[in-house]
Design a protein around this motif. Structure first.
Motif, PDB file in Angstrom:
ATOM      1  N   HIS A  50       3.832 -65.885  55.201  1.00  0.00           N
ATOM      2  CA  HIS A  50       4.205 -65.125  53.202  1.00  0.00           C
ATOM      3  C   HIS A  50       4.543 -66.914  52.082  1.00  0.00           C
ATOM      4  CE1 HIS A  50       5.332 -62.603  49.795  1.00  0.00           C
ATOM      5  NE2 HIS A  50       3.635 -63.076  49.969  1.00  0.00           N
ATOM      6  N   THR A  51       3.435 -67.333  51.769  1.00  0.00           N
ATOM      7  CA  THR A  51       3.804 -68.545  50.709  1.00  0.00           C
ATOM      8  C   THR A  51       5.530 -68.659  50.226  1.00  0.00           C
ATOM      9  OG1 THR A  51       1.348 -67.841  49.560  1.00  0.00           O
ATOM     10  CG2 THR A  51       2.035 -69.862  51.649  1.00  0.00           C
ATOM     11  N   LYS A  52       5.161 -66.801  49.699  1.00  0.00           N
ATOM     12  CA  LYS A  52       6.138 -66.761  48.322  1.00  0.00           C
ATOM     13  C   LYS A  52       7.601 -66.486  49.426  1.00  0.00           C
ATOM     14  CE  LYS A  52       4.013 -65.778  44.653  1.00  0.00           C
ATOM     15  NZ  LYS A  52       3.054 -64.616  43.596  1.00  0.00           N
ATOM     16  N   SER A  53       7.847 -65.734  50.392  1.00  0.00           N
ATOM     17  CA  SER A  53       8.853 -65.022  50.647  1.00  0.00           C
ATOM     18  C   SER A  53       9.719 -66.169  52.018  1.00  0.00           C
ATOM     19  CB  SER A  53       8.897 -63.603  50.827  1.00  0.00           C
ATOM     20  OG  SER A  53       7.570 -63.546  52.599  1.00  0.00           O
ATOM     21  N   ASN A  54       8.165 -66.782  52.828  1.00  0.00           N
ATOM     22  CA  ASN A  54       8.346 -67.559  54.221  1.00  0.00           C
ATOM     23  C   ASN A  54       8.247 -66.702  55.122  1.00  0.00           C
ATOM     24  OD1 ASN A  54       8.009 -69.708  55.243  1.00  0.00           O
ATOM     25  ND2 ASN A  54      10.371 -70.554  55.148  1.00  0.00           N
ATOM     26  N   ARG A  55       7.864 -65.294  54.939  1.00  0.00           N
ATOM     27  CA  ARG A  55       8.449 -64.694  56.028  1.00  0.00           C
ATOM     28  C   ARG A  55       6.727 -64.796  56.947  1.00  0.00           C
ATOM     29  NH1 ARG A  55       7.731 -58.371  53.828  1.00  0.00           N
ATOM     30  NH2 ARG A  55       6.818 -60.344  51.600  1.00  0.00           N
ATOM     31  N   LYS A  56       7.359 -64.508  58.642  1.00  0.00           N
ATOM     32  CA  LYS A  56       5.843 -64.841  59.090  1.00  0.00           C
ATOM     33  C   LYS A  56       6.398 -63.422  60.383  1.00  0.00           C
ATOM     34  CE  LYS A  56       7.513 -69.489  59.146  1.00  0.00           C
ATOM     35  NZ  LYS A  56       8.758 -71.221  59.365  1.00  0.00           N
ATOM     36  N   VAL A 102       1.342 -57.248  49.673  1.00  0.00           N
ATOM     37  CA  VAL A 102       1.213 -58.412  49.217  1.00  0.00           C
ATOM     38  C   VAL A 102      -0.547 -59.154  49.494  1.00  0.00           C
ATOM     39  CG1 VAL A 102       2.907 -59.318  49.629  1.00  0.00           C
ATOM     40  CG2 VAL A 102       1.679 -60.276  51.162  1.00  0.00           C
ATOM     41  N   GLU A 161      -1.640 -65.170  49.436  1.00  0.00           N
ATOM     42  CA  GLU A 161       0.170 -65.455  49.336  1.00  0.00           C
ATOM     43  C   GLU A 161      -0.437 -65.725  51.114  1.00  0.00           C
ATOM     44  OE1 GLU A 161       2.268 -62.343  47.285  1.00  0.00           O
ATOM     45  OE2 GLU A 161       1.290 -63.067  45.781  1.00  0.00           O
ATOM     46  N   CYS A 162      -1.226 -65.450  52.145  1.00  0.00           N
ATOM     47  CA  CYS A 162      -0.418 -65.252  53.403  1.00  0.00           C
ATOM     48  C   CYS A 162      -1.596 -66.576  53.894  1.00  0.00           C
ATOM     49  CB  CYS A 162      -0.588 -64.325  54.018  1.00  0.00           C
ATOM     50  SG  CYS A 162       0.229 -63.250  53.182  1.00  0.00           S
ATOM     51  N   TRP A 173       2.958 -56.877  55.068  1.00  0.00           N
ATOM     52  CA  TRP A 173       3.341 -56.385  53.699  1.00  0.00           C
ATOM     53  C   TRP A 173       3.176 -55.962  52.130  1.00  0.00           C
ATOM     54  CZ3 TRP A 173       3.411 -62.229  56.212  1.00  0.00           C
ATOM     55  CH2 TRP A 173       3.356 -62.650  57.305  1.00  0.00           C
TER      56      TRP A 173
END
Ligand code: FES
Ligand code: FES
Lengths: 759, 153
Positions: A157-163, A143, A147-148, A141
Motif C-alpha cells: 500500500h503505497t500510502k502507508s507502506n503496509r505489505k 483502500v 494505491e496498491c 485494507w
C-alpha cells in the motif's frame, strides 16, 4: 526458480489440477471463449487467474511454459515475461512444461515466433494475476486499488507502506472475477526488471550434471527400445521380410512392420520394419540382421546431380512472374552493361545433435480399440503430434497426451512428428511402451531435407554502376509437396524468404519461379528458403559492386536506397502474417544494421587487406528481424580457409533475454559455417549418399569462426524473430570475403567442392 | 563380465553381451542417461566418458574393453556439479540445447587433467566434439576459465 518435468504431468492432471507436482490449472471453454476456474487440489490452496499462471498459498508461483526448449532459452524467457509483469520473485517461480493442448494457443516452436506471438500474452497473464492480487489487498485494507502495487512478491500500500505477501492473498483472490485484458495496466518498459536482463536458463544445472531429460532419455516402465529399417527411397515399401536372424539376436524381443504414409508423406511414417529389443544396441544389431526385400517405389531414379542440371536449364528459361515492377525486359536490353550469375545450394539435412526420439504407451481394450495414449517426445510441436497420432490410432486428437521433453536441438526437424507416430503404432501393436530412437544414419538419410535450388540473377546497370533492372529466377522443390504431391514450384511463402521481398531500390524488378518436382521429403530447416535466396541475392549485390569498381559496403548502402518502407500490399507480401504497423519492412533499419556492422568491423580501415585476406559484407531482413554481417577470412596459399572474425549486428526489436539471443546469433554463424563449408546431401538412385558426420561434415572448433562479435541493437520496436534471422546473410558474407581474399567467386555451395587457392 | 565400475561403484552387467558398446550399457542397462548418443562412430564426441582418467568414446568402447577399468561419467564428474569445468560452463552460459555439453565437459576435463594451460591450437586439437547449436566460442572461453582455476588451486 525451479522446474518440473513434463513427463510427470498427465493430461488428467492438467485438467483436474491434481498432479503429483503442483500444476494447478483448470480451464474450460465457454461461449465467451476460454475462461478459467479456480480448481484446486484439496491439499494445495491456489489461485489460478490465467491458463499460464497460478499461485499457491505458500507463495509459489507456477508458470506454464508451452513452447519447446531446444536451446533458445524459451522455457525460461516466456515465464520471465510473466514473472516480470506479475512482480514475482524469480526464486519462487516453478516452471511447468505444458503438454500439447490447443487451448494454450500455438505451440509450434518454429518459425522464430515464440516471443513475437506470446510476448503480449505473457504480459497479460502476469498483469492479470498482479491486478487481482492488488485488488484483493485493497479490499482487505479498505483502500483504493490504485494505491496498491504488486512489488517483488508482495502487494504494497503505497500510502502507508503496509505489505502483504502474494501467498497470503491467494484464498481471497480466488473469489474475484478475472479482469478483462483490455482493462489491465501493463508495466511501462522503464519498470521491467526481468525483460532485457539475463539469468541462467532454467535447465542449466540439470544440463551440467547430466540430469536433463531429452527425448532419447525419456523412459517408461517396461519399455522396449526400437529402431526401424525404413525404405531406402521415399515412397518405397516392404515387399517381404525375413526376421529370423534378427529375432535370434540376443535381446531382440519383436519385429514389427509398420505401414507407409498414404498419399503425400506429410508427417506420417515412411514405413518399414521395426526391431524392438531390451536395449538400443540390441535393436540396432537386430536391424543389421534383418533381411528385407524393398519395393523402391517411384523415386528410385532420383539423381540429385542430374536434377541440379535440370534446375539450371529451368532457370535459363523464362518462368512464372511472381513480382513485376517496371519493364525488366526493355531495361535489360537498354542497360549500358549487363551481368548475370547462377547460384546453387544443395540439399541439406537438419542433423540436430539429438536424433528424433519418442516413447509411447498406448493402451487398448479387448477389441483392440485404443483407450489411451501417452507420448513423451522431443518435439517442437506437441499439437502436431496429437494431430498425427490421433488419426493413426483412430482416437481423438485431444485425447493424445503429449509430454514435451527437452530437445537436443531441433532446427525444424522436430516439428514433424513422424517418429512419434512410429512409437505410437508400435506400442499399440506390442501392447507395451515402445521407445523409438533414430540412429544418426536414419536421421541424415531419412530427413525432411532442405530443398535443392538454382537461382539465376541478371541485371542491367546504368552509368553510375547501380542496377536499372533486376531479373531473378528461382527454382526448387517446394515444402508444399509434403502435403500435396502435385505441388511443383516454389510457394509464395518460400519466395518471400529472400526473393519476392527483394529490398533493393531498383526501378525495374521481375522475380520468376520455375517448376521443380520433389523426389524426397522436403522440409523447413532453420531460416528455410532464405538459405539459398539470400545467398544468391547478397552475393549478386557484391558482384555488382565489383563490376562497378565500388566499395562493397558503400555500394550495398546505395543499392538499399533511401530510408523507406516497402509497400507490402502492392508487392503482395504476407509479412509472415504480421501487421505492417507493428512490423513494417523498414529499409532504414536494414541500412542501420549494415552501417553499424561496417563500423564495428572496422570495414573502412580493413578494406585493403593483403592478398589471402578479405572482408565480406551482407545484410538481410528475415523472420521480421534485421541482420548485418561482416566476415573476415584468411585463405592460405594452399586454399585453406579460416575465419578469424565475424561481426554481426541484429535488430530484433525488444529483446527479452539478451545473452540467449547473443548465443543464437553465435550459433547461427557456426551452423551457417558448417553448411557453407561442407553442407551437401546428394542422392543416387533415390538414396542419400551421406549418412553420418564422417560424410556429412560439421564445422568443429578448429574450423569454426574464431571470434564472433555480436551487437544487439537497443530497440523498443515489437519483438521480431531471432533464431533464424541471422543465418541467411552469413554464407554470402563469407563468400564475398573469399572473393575479396582470392578473386574467386563462389556461386555453388559447399566450399569444399572448390579449389580456393588465391588467384 | 559380471560387473563394471562406474563412478566408483560396482554395477552388475550380467547377461549383457560383451560386444555391447559402453554407451548403451550405461544408458539402457544401467539407466545412466547423462552420457549421450550422437553418431555411434566416434565422430561427434557426445558419448565421451573417462576410462581410468582418459577420455574415450563410449559408443566405440565395447563392454569387454572396460574390464576392471574405472569409468567416470558426467554423473560422477563431481559430487555436486562443482568441477571447475562445470562451474566455468555455467559462468560462460555455454549450453544452448545442452545435448552435446556432457561430452564436451568430459573431453575438456580429461584434457585439463593433463594440460592446465592449453593454447588455442591445443584446444582446437583436443576438442573435436560437434556442437550443432554452435557453442564453440563459449566452450573455448570456459576451458580457459576452468584452466585458470585448476592452475591456481
Ligand atoms: S556418439 Fe560416440 S562419438 Fe558420437
Ligand atoms: S548445445 Fe546443442 S548441440 Fe551443443
Amino acid at each position: 526458480m525451479s522446474t518440473t518435468e513434463s513427463s510427470s504431468v498427465s493430461r488428467r492432471d492438467f485438467l483436474a489440477g491434481l498432479s503429483a507436482g503442483s500444476l494447478v490449472l483448470m480451464a474450460k471453454a465457454s461461449s465467451a471463449g476460454l475462461t478459467v476456474t479456480g480448481a484446486t487440489p484439496e491439499t494445495v490452496e491456489s489461485f489460478d487467474p490465467d491458463l499460464f499462471v497460478s499461485i499457491e498459498s505458500d507463495g509459489t508461483v507456477n508458470i506454464v511454459a508451452h513452447r519447446s526448449e531446444m536451446g533458445t532459452g524459451i522455457r525460461t524467457s516466456l515465464p520471465r515475461v510473466v514473472a516480470d509483469e506479475l512482480e514475482a520473485d524469480w526464486d519462487r517461480v516453478v516452471i511447468q512444461q505444458a503438454i500439447g493442448d490447443k487451448r494454450l494457443g500455438d505451440q509450434n516452436t518454429d518459425g522464430s515466433n515464440s516471443i513475437r506471438f506470446f510476448f503480449k500474452r505473457m504480459r497479460v497473464a502476469g498483469a492479470t494475476a498482479r491486478t487481482m492480487l492488488e485488488q484483493t489487498a485493497a479490499e482487505k485494507w479498505g483502500v483504493s486499488a490504485s494505491e496498491c502495487r504488486g512489488r517483488n512478491h508482495e502487494v504494497v500500500h503505497t500510502k502507508s507502506n503496509r505489505k502483504i505477501g502474494y501467498g497470503d492473498l491467494v484464498a481471497d483472490a480466488r473469489e474475484l472475477d478475472v479482469p478483462k485484458p483490455g482493462t489491465l495496466k501493463l508495466k511501462p518498459a522503464s519498470e521491467w526488471k526481468y525483460i532485457g536482463k539475463d539469468v541462467p536458463v532454467a535447465d542449466m544445472d540439470d544440463i551440467l550434471t547430466g540430469k536433463a531429460v531429452y527425448g532419447i532419455d525419456s523412459r517408461m516402465e517396461n519399455q522396449l527400445f526400437a529402431v526401424l529399417a525404413r525404405p531406402p527411397v521415399v515412397g518405397g515399401s516392404v515387399k517381404s521380410v525375413n526376421a529370423d536372424k534378427a529375432l535370434a539376436v540376443p535381446g531382440v524381443v519383436a519385429v514389427e512392420q509398420i505401414p507407409r504414409f498414404k498419399g503425400a508423406p506429410s508427417f506420417q511414417p515412411l514405413g518399414g520394419v521395426a526391431v524392438c529389443a531390451n536395449s538400443t544396441w540390441a535393436a540396432i544389431q537386430g536391424r543389421e540382421a534383418l533381411e528385407v526385400d524393398w519395393d523402391l517405389g517411384p523415386n528410385a531414379d532420383y539423381d540429385s546431380e542430374k536434377f541440379a542440371e535440370q534446375l539450371g536449364a529451368t532457370v535459363s528459361q523464362p518462368g512464372t512472374p511472381v513480382r513485376k515492377q517496371g519493364d525488366v525486359g526493355s531495361a535489360l536490353k537498354a542497360g549500358a552493361r549487363t551481368h548475370s550469375a547462377d547460384y546453387f545450394v544443395p540439399h541439406l539435412s537438419h542433423a540436430p545433435m539429438e536424433t528424433p526420439c519418442a516413447v509411447a504407451d498406448v493402451k487398448t481394450d479387448s477389441t483392440g480399440k485404443v483407450t489411451s495414449c501417452v507420448i513423451n517426445a522431443a518435439t517442437q510441436n506437441p499439437q502436431a503430434v496429437q494431430q498425427a497420432v490421433g488419426p493413426a490410432l483412430g482416437m481423438k486428437n485431444e485425447d493424445v497426451i503429449v509430454n514435451v521433453t527437452l530437445l537436443g536441438a531441433g532446427f525444424g526437424r522436430k516439428s514433424k512428428p513422424d517418429y512419434c507416430v512410429e512409437a505410437a503404432v508400435l506400442s499399440r501393436a506390442l501392447k507395451r511402451p515402445v521407445h523409438v530412437t533414430w540412429t544418426r544414419e536414419d536421421d541424415i538419410r531419412h530427413d525432411y531435407f532442405h530443398t535443392i535450388s538454382r537461382i539465376h540473377v541478371e541485371a542491367a546497370v546504368g552509368e553510375d554502376g547501380l542496377p536499372t533492372a533486376w531479373l531473378q529466377r528461382v527454382s526448387y522443390p517446394t515444402i508444399m509437396s509434403l502435403f500435396n504431391p502435385r505441388a511443383g514450384s516454389p510457394a509464395s511463402f518460400e519466395q518471400e524468404m529472400g526473393a519476392s521481398d527483394l529490398p533493393y531500390d531498383i526501378p525495374n524488378v521481375q522475380i520468376e519461379t520455375g517448376p521443380a518436382a520433389s523426389h524426397v521429403r522436403i522440409g523447413w530447416l532453420r531460416s528455410v528458403c532464405h538459405i539459398q535466396q539470400n545467398f544468391a541475392v547478397c552475393s549478386f549485390a557484391d558482384e555488382l559492386a565489383v563490376l562497378a569498381g565500388a566499395d562493397s559496403y558503400q555500394y550495398l548502402m546505395n543499392l538499399l536506397g533511401d530510408d523507406r518502407e516497402l509497400d507490402m500490399k502492392a508487392l503482395k507480401l504476407s509479412n509472415r502474417g504480421a501487421s505492417t504497423d507493428d512490423y513494417p519492412y523498414d529499409i532504414g533499419r536494414l541500412k542501420n544494421v549494415t552501417r553499424r556492422v561496417a563500423e564495428i568491423s572496422g570495414w573502412k580501415e580493413k578494406r585493403d587487406l593483403p592478398k589471402g585476406r578479405g572482408l565480406g559484407i551482407a545484410c538481410c531482413r528475415a523472420f521480421l528481424g534485421y541482420t548485418g554481417h561482416v566476415v573476415e577470412v584468411e585463405v592460405s596459399p594452399e586454399g585453406e580457409v579460416s575465419i578469424p572474425n565475424v561481426w554481426v549486428v541484429l535488430d530484433a526489436g525488444v529483446i527479452v533475454s539478451p545473452d540467449r539471443v547473443k548465443a543464437q546469433v553465435e550459433g547461427a554463424a557456426i551452423m551457417a559455417t558448417s553448411q557453407a563449408r561442407y553442407g551437401e546431401i546428394t542422392f543416387t538412385n533415390g538414396v542419400a549418399n551421406q549418412d553420418n558426420f564422417d560424410t556429412y561434415r560439421m564445422a568443429k572448433m578448429a574450423d569454426a569462426p574464431l571470434n564472433i562479435h555480436v551487437e544487439l541493437l537497443k530497440s523498443d520496436a515489437a519483438p521480431a524473430g531471432v533464431g533464424e534471422t541471422t543465418v541467411p546473410s552469413f554464407a554470402p558474407a563469407l563468400c564475398n570475403a573469399i572473393y575479396a581474399a582470392t578473386g574467386k567467386r563462389i556461386r555453388n555451395l559447399p566450399l569444399n567442392r572448390h579449389d580456393l587457392t588465391p588467384e | 563380465m559380471n560387473t563394471i565400475t562406474v563412478n566408483g561403484r560396482q554395477h552388475s552387467v550380467e547377461g549383457v553381451p560383451e560386444d555391447t558398446p559402453l554407451l548403451w550399457v550405461l544408458r539402457d542397462h544401467l539407466g545412466m542417461t547423462g552420457t549421450k548418443y550422437g553418431c555411434g562412430v566416434s565422430e561427434c564426441g557426445a558419448c565421451t566418458v573417462h576410462l581410468d582418467g582418459e577420455s574415450v568414446q563410449s559408443c566405440v568402447t565395447a563392454l569387454s574393453e572396460v574390464g576392471e577399468g574405472n569409468v567416470t561419467t558426467i554423473e560422477g564428474l563431481s559430487e555436486d556439479g562443482t568441477h571447475p569445468v562445470q562451474k566455468a560452463w555455467k559462468e560462460h552460459n555455454v549450453p544452448q540445447c545442452g545435448y552435446c555439453q556432457v561430452g564436451q565437459m568430459m573431453m575438456a576435463s580429461a584434457m585439463l587433467k593433463k594440460n592446465q594451460n592449453p593454447s588455442d591450437s591445443e584446444i582446437d586439437e583436443e576438442m573435436w566434439n560437434i556442437c550443432r547449436c554452435g557453442t564453440y566460442n563459449r566452450i573455448r572461453a570456459a576451458i580457459k576459465t576452468a584452466a585458470t582455476e585448476m592452475r591456481n588451486k
